[in-house]
Design a protein around this motif. Structure first.
Motif, PDB file in Angstrom:
ATOM      1  N   MET A   1      41.907  68.453  34.980  1.00 32.32           N
ATOM      2  CA  MET A   1      42.688  67.235  35.066  1.00 32.32           C
ATOM      3  C   MET A   1      42.528  66.648  36.468  1.00 32.32           C
ATOM      4  N   ASN A   2      42.325  65.362  36.515  1.00 28.45           N
ATOM      5  CA  ASN A   2      42.247  64.651  37.782  1.00 28.45           C
ATOM      6  C   ASN A   2      43.356  63.614  37.835  1.00 28.45           C
ATOM      7  N   VAL A   3      43.956  63.449  38.977  1.00 30.80           N
ATOM      8  CA  VAL A   3      44.980  62.434  39.187  1.00 30.80           C
ATOM      9  C   VAL A   3      44.379  61.353  40.059  1.00 30.80           C
ATOM     10  N   LEU A   4      44.505  60.124  39.612  1.00 27.23           N
ATOM     11  CA  LEU A   4      44.005  58.990  40.379  1.00 27.23           C
ATOM     12  C   LEU A   4      45.183  58.107  40.760  1.00 27.23           C
ATOM     13  N   ASP A   5      45.459  58.028  42.038  1.00 26.53           N
ATOM     14  CA  ASP A   5      46.499  57.156  42.565  1.00 26.53           C
ATOM     15  C   ASP A   5      45.846  55.801  42.808  1.00 26.53           C
ATOM     16  N   LEU A   6      46.220  54.806  42.040  1.00 25.44           N
ATOM     17  CA  LEU A   6      45.577  53.494  42.126  1.00 25.44           C
ATOM     18  C   LEU A   6      45.714  52.853  43.502  1.00 25.44           C
ATOM     19  N   ARG A   7      46.719  53.240  44.247  1.00 25.63           N
ATOM     20  CA  ARG A   7      46.882  52.672  45.595  1.00 25.63           C
ATOM     21  C   ARG A   7      45.706  53.011  46.495  1.00 25.63           C
ATOM     22  N   THR A   8      45.073  54.157  46.254  1.00 26.72           N
ATOM     23  CA  THR A   8      43.964  54.576  47.121  1.00 26.72           C
ATOM     24  C   THR A   8      42.712  53.728  46.921  1.00 26.72           C
ATOM     25  N   LEU A   9      42.661  52.953  45.838  1.00 28.64           N
ATOM     26  CA  LEU A   9      41.483  52.121  45.566  1.00 28.64           C
ATOM     27  C   LEU A   9      41.439  50.867  46.425  1.00 28.64           C
TER      28      LEU A   9
ATOM     29  N   LEU B   1      36.914  53.343  40.226  1.00 29.77           N
ATOM     30  CA  LEU B   1      37.808  53.415  39.077  1.00 29.77           C
ATOM     31  C   LEU B   1      37.014  53.435  37.782  1.00 29.77           C
ATOM     32  N   LYS B   2      36.047  52.551  37.656  1.00 28.60           N
ATOM     33  CA  LYS B   2      35.238  52.497  36.439  1.00 28.60           C
ATOM     34  C   LYS B   2      34.511  53.824  36.205  1.00 28.60           C
ATOM     35  N   GLN B   3      33.988  54.409  37.261  1.00 27.45           N
ATOM     36  CA  GLN B   3      33.292  55.686  37.134  1.00 27.45           C
ATOM     37  C   GLN B   3      34.261  56.791  36.735  1.00 27.45           C
TER      38      GLN B   3
ATOM     39  N   HIS C   1      35.889  60.680  31.892  1.00 27.38           N
ATOM     40  CA  HIS C   1      36.938  61.366  31.161  1.00 27.38           C
ATOM     41  C   HIS C   1      37.038  60.843  29.726  1.00 27.38           C
ATOM     42  N   HIS C   2      37.324  61.746  28.815  1.00 26.18           N
ATOM     43  CA  HIS C   2      37.500  61.372  27.411  1.00 26.18           C
ATOM     44  C   HIS C   2      38.894  60.818  27.151  1.00 26.18           C
ATOM     45  N   ALA C   3      39.862  61.285  27.923  1.00 19.58           N
ATOM     46  CA  ALA C   3      41.249  60.922  27.692  1.00 19.58           C
ATOM     47  C   ALA C   3      41.898  60.455  28.987  1.00 19.58           C
ATOM     48  N   LEU C   4      42.866  59.580  28.828  1.00 21.44           N
ATOM     49  CA  LEU C   4      43.619  59.053  29.967  1.00 21.44           C
ATOM     50  C   LEU C   4      45.110  59.230  29.692  1.00 21.44           C
ATOM     51  N   LEU C   5      45.827  59.731  30.667  1.00 25.35           N
ATOM     52  CA  LEU C   5      47.280  59.748  30.620  1.00 25.35           C
ATOM     53  C   LEU C   5      47.710  58.693  31.625  1.00 25.35           C
ATOM     54  N   VAL C   6      48.192  57.575  31.131  1.00 23.11           N
ATOM     55  CA  VAL C   6      48.531  56.450  31.995  1.00 23.11           C
ATOM     56  C   VAL C   6      50.036  56.488  32.255  1.00 23.11           C
ATOM     57  N   ALA C   7      50.378  56.686  33.512  1.00 18.85           N
ATOM     58  CA  ALA C   7      51.775  56.781  33.921  1.00 18.85           C
ATOM     59  C   ALA C   7      52.096  55.624  34.854  1.00 18.85           C
TER      60      ALA C   7
ATOM     61  N   THR D   1      53.525  48.209  36.167  1.00 16.68           N
ATOM     62  CA  THR D   1      53.379  47.655  37.515  1.00 16.68           C
ATOM     63  C   THR D   1      52.243  46.648  37.648  1.00 16.68           C
ATOM     64  N   PRO D   2      52.400  45.694  38.554  1.00 17.61           N
ATOM     65  CA  PRO D   2      51.303  44.775  38.858  1.00 17.61           C
ATOM     66  C   PRO D   2      50.055  45.520  39.361  1.00 17.61           C
ATOM     67  N   LEU D   3      50.247  46.626  40.058  1.00 21.61           N
ATOM     68  CA  LEU D   3      49.117  47.415  40.530  1.00 21.61           C
ATOM     69  C   LEU D   3      48.284  47.921  39.356  1.00 21.61           C
ATOM     70  N   LEU D   4      48.931  48.414  38.313  1.00 18.45           N
ATOM     71  CA  LEU D   4      48.214  48.897  37.137  1.00 18.45           C
ATOM     72  C   LEU D   4      47.484  47.749  36.452  1.00 18.45           C
ATOM     73  N   LYS D   5      48.144  46.631  36.272  1.00 17.68           N
ATOM     74  CA  LYS D   5      47.513  45.462  35.624  1.00 17.68           C
ATOM     75  C   LYS D   5      46.315  44.992  36.426  1.00 17.68           C
ATOM     76  N   ASN D   6      46.449  44.892  37.722  1.00 18.58           N
ATOM     77  CA  ASN D   6      45.345  44.443  38.573  1.00 18.58           C
ATOM     78  C   ASN D   6      44.173  45.413  38.507  1.00 18.58           C
ATOM     79  N   SER D   7      44.467  46.696  38.496  1.00 19.36           N
ATOM     80  CA  SER D   7      43.403  47.701  38.429  1.00 19.36           C
ATOM     81  C   SER D   7      42.650  47.606  37.107  1.00 19.36           C
ATOM     82  N   ILE D   8      43.388  47.432  36.017  1.00 22.90           N
ATOM     83  CA  ILE D   8      42.741  47.280  34.714  1.00 22.90           C
ATOM     84  C   ILE D   8      41.930  45.990  34.682  1.00 22.90           C
TER      85      ILE D   8
END
Length: 152
Positions: free
Chosen positions: A1-9, A31-33, A38-44, A53-60
């Motif tokens: 499992m890997n955790v990606l904090d979108l703020r670090t992008l 982010l795209k890589q 990964h086959h699965a994403l747990l989006v929190a 959050t706006p951060l999640l929307k912007n990242s997507i």
């Protein structure tokens, strides 16, 4: 499992003119890589004013931008969604919009979801959930995600 904090992008606010002038930012490529690997994403996501959050929307938004010769990272992925907030609703209001967004970009979102009320009081000093019922719900959501991925 890997955790990606979108703020670090360090992604700038999506702007088509910026993209046209500078291309995709390094954080977007990372982010795209990460999604592709990964086959699965747990989006929190915490809840902000009834939405994710706006951060999640912007990242997507950035991650869905086309790259010549490289397919979008989202179609065919499976995701589970969870939310948290300091309020009594636990982020439940933002989950339907997140489900719609992810489904619209080709992600299969599992039916189960979790919202965590009073999130600022929900964890012990080690970061574990205090309430065993909440832990059971989380394990159920993650288990459903893993079963869905392994049956494909």
């Amino acid at each position: 499992m890997n955790v990606l904090d979108l703020r670090t992008l360090a992604l700038p606010l999506y702007d088509g003119d910026l993209e046209a002038a500078s291309g995709l930012p390094e954080g977007c490529l990372h982010l795209k890589q990460a999604i592709r690997e990964h086959h699965a994403l747990l989006v929190a996501s915490p809840e902000y004013n009834g939405f994710f959050t706006p951060l999640l929307k912007n990242s997507i938004d950035w991650a869905t931008r086309p790259q010549e010769g490289v397919p979008s990272p989202f179609p065919g992925k499976v995701a589970a969604i969870i939310a948290a907030s300091p309020g009594a609703l636990g982020g439940i209001r933002g989950l339907p919009a997140l489900r719609i967004l992810l489904s619209g970009i080709g992600v299969l979102v599992t039916p189960g979801q979790m919202s965590l009320p009073l999130a600022h009081k929900a964890f012990d000093e080690k970061g574990d959930l205090i309430n065993p019922q909440q832990q059971k719900v989380l394990e159920g959501v993650v288990g459903e995600l893993l079963r869905t991925v392994h049956t494909d």
